[in-house]
Design an enzyme around this catalytic site. Structure first.
Site, short mmCIF file in Angstrom:
data_model
loop_
_atom_site.label_atom_id
_atom_site.label_comp_id
_atom_site.label_asym_id
_atom_site.label_seq_id
_atom_site.Cartn_x
_atom_site.Cartn_y
_atom_site.Cartn_z
N ASP A 1 -5.85 13.32 11.42
CA ASP A 1 -6.06 12.92 10.02
C ASP A 1 -7.12 11.81 9.94
OD1 ASP A 1 -5.70 13.17 7.29
OD2 ASP A 1 -4.02 11.76 7.21
N MET B 1 1.20 9.64 3.13
CA MET B 1 2.11 9.57 4.27
C MET B 1 3.30 8.65 4.03
SD MET B 1 -0.05 9.64 7.79
CE MET B 1 -0.85 11.15 8.35
N GLY C 1 0.83 -1.20 0.00
CA GLY C 1 0.00 0.00 0.00
C GLY C 1 0.85 1.24 0.00
N GLY D 1 0.48 5.89 -0.04
CA GLY D 1 -0.40 7.05 0.03
C GLY D 1 0.41 8.28 0.36
#
Length: 507
Positions: A149, A30, A26, A28
């Site tokens: 977040d 961050m 994964g 993203g």
């Protein structure tokens, strides 16, 4: 798969002489998440998250370490926060977290949700947030944590045999560290996800739990409708700043006219979206109060197919041999056990072989009351910080209060490992009742069934326990299991109440 935001670590490298990186799973804003094997713990799978930021000085390293430690401590307090095991900085200056590996789906891939699932997941999200907002003890000081977040991408939903679907909140501590790292390195740094940011977060103000409540309101709106409360013309900072500060959110009825929800749920979500923090619910407890008042009416706490993974004992043709009951009835109460209402597991040696049994001491009247009860069994296991098994047996009679029989087993104790191994070999285990009144004799023997998938899980847990290194934190694991036990009791009870009553046979 998203394009990597920075140069990836080797997918086959060894991190910190412990974590064998396997593959990217994964990515993203961050950072990136890798599947890895913890070779120190026998190769068990873990998730390693590398952050986009580079730790450039010792002060930033200290702050990252502090945030990581706080996040790890918090994850031990709630089953709704992903468990963090380890942290560090690699040789390229990239900080990383090591977390439990969970196979599930991101909330963003599940929305919009039916109302009953929305209520179940929202309640679990709130329980995790409430735990964080209440804070953790660091050097004698309570330190509340704000996530900063909250969004669907940071909520993982995994299958669970009791809850049906279990929520795990990701990235606690990471958002706070990234916010610090950004503002420390640039005069106008900003971290967060614009559609979910509170007005005060966009202004760079000091945040409290009410900022997370605003983000939660945006997310709950989206969970029900599939849309956000605002739809600015662009995704730039200025457009979202204007929306959050000056534009009223759309109503749920405007966005999804066909959706029918209770008015107080609608009012709750809109209150969470208030521009001023003082106009929102002031804490998660106020939100939970509303959700809890709706849940019994709209959302069965257990899925309708829970019986397939739960163990409800009904009359069976394949009852255990009568010889086992006769052996049990000849037993004497152990001299090393107190004369009081207690329950404990113990190995029973019979002519048919060894098996694990539950020994109980109750009053004669209670034994009589529960002689024809429904029996339900559930096992819960945690590996960290110490391998510990919770074995729950419930005696349920609709006319009486349920009799809960929890046993906590340290899985580094050889005798306990043997008892659990024996449980995997037998479909049933005996419940041996002794009277509180003299002469404290055995007057009743019942059976409780262990469903095949549960026996397979027990085998896996025994194998895992053999591979884990010795620890001295059994008491902490016991406390964590006690928290889980409290959380599942109401759901087990609601499930039992929904089942038709049956009269059960003895052995």
């Amino acid at each position: 798969m998203n394009q990597s935001p920075f140069t990836s670590p080797s997918t086959t490298g060894l991190l910190a002489n412990r974590y064998q990186l396997k593959q990217l799973i994964g990515s993203g804003g961050m950072g990136e998440v890798f599947l890895a094997n913890d070779i120190l713990l026998g190769g068990i799978p873990v998730a390693v998250k590398f952050l986009t930021k580079t730790v450039v000085d010792s002060k930033m390293q200290q702050d990252f370490a502090r945030e990581a430690l706080m996040s790890a401590a918090l994850s031990q307090k709630s089953i709704h926060i992903v468990r963090a095991y380890d942290y560090g900085v690699n040789d390229k200056g990239k900080p990383y977290y090591v977390m439990e590996y969970l196979s599930g789906k991101s909330l963003k891939d599940l929305i919009p949700l039916p109302l009953h699932i929305f209520l179940t997941l929202s309640r679990q999200i709130c329980l995790g947030l409430q735990c964080a907002h209440q804070g953790i003890n660091i050097d004698g000081k309570i330190c509340p944590l704000v996530h900063r977040d909250i969004k669907p991408a940071n909520i993982l939903v995994i299958p669970d045999p009791i809850l049906g679907q279990l929520v795990k909140i990701l990235d606690f501590g990471i958002a706070r560290f990234l916010n610090y790292a950004s503002t420390a390195s640039t005069s106008r740094g900003f971290n967060g996800t614009l559609p979910y940011c509170s007005p005060e977060q966009l202004d760079g103000e000091k945040l409290d739990s009410r900022s997370d409540i605003y983000s939660l309101g945006v997310m709950m709106f989206e969970m029900l409708t599939g849309k956000k409360p605002w739809q600015p013309e662009t995704d730039y900072f200025g457009a979202w700043y204007k929306a959050h500060h000056f534009e009223q959110p759309k109503t749920i009825a405007e966005v999804k006219p066909t959706l029918k929800i209770p008015q107080k749920l609608n009012n709750l979500i809109m209150a969470c979206l208030a521009k001023k923090a003082s106009d929102r619910p002031q804490n998660i407890a106020q939100i939970l109060q509303v959700l809890n008042s709706l849940e019994p009416l709209n959302c069965p706490s257990l899925p309708t197919n829970i019986a397939s993974s739960s163990i409800l004992n009904r009359p069976l043709n394949s009852a255990l041999p009568i010889a086992i009951e006769q052996s049990c009835r000849q037993l004497l109460w152990p001299e090393n056990k107190p004369i009081q209402e207690i329950v404990f597991p113990q190995i029973l040696d019979t002519a048919q072989g060894s098996m694990t049994a539950l020994w109980l001491m109750l009053s004669q009247q209670e034994i009589k009351n529960y002689a024809a009860s429904t029996r339900y069994s559930r096992f819960i296991f945690i590996t960290s910080p110490h391998p510990m098994l919770l074995w729950v047996t419930v005696l349920y009679n609709r006319q009486l209060a349920p009799k809960w029989l929890p046993c906590y087993l340290d899985m580094q104790n050889p005798q306990n490992l043997k008892m659990v191994s024996l449980l995997t070999e037998n479909e049933h285990y005996p419940l041996i009742f002794f009277t509180l009144e003299e002469p404290h004799s055995c007057t009743q023997v019942l059976s409780s069934r262990i469903e095949p998938t549960q026996r397979q899980l027990l085998k896996t847990w025994v194998q895992q326990s053999h591979t884990l290194p010795p620890t001295s934190q059994a008491q902490l694991s016991r406390q964590l299991l006690k928290q889980q036990y409290k959380q599942i009791q109401s759901r087990i009870l609601q499930h039992l109440e929904s089942e038709p009553q049956v009269v059960l046979s003895r052995f």
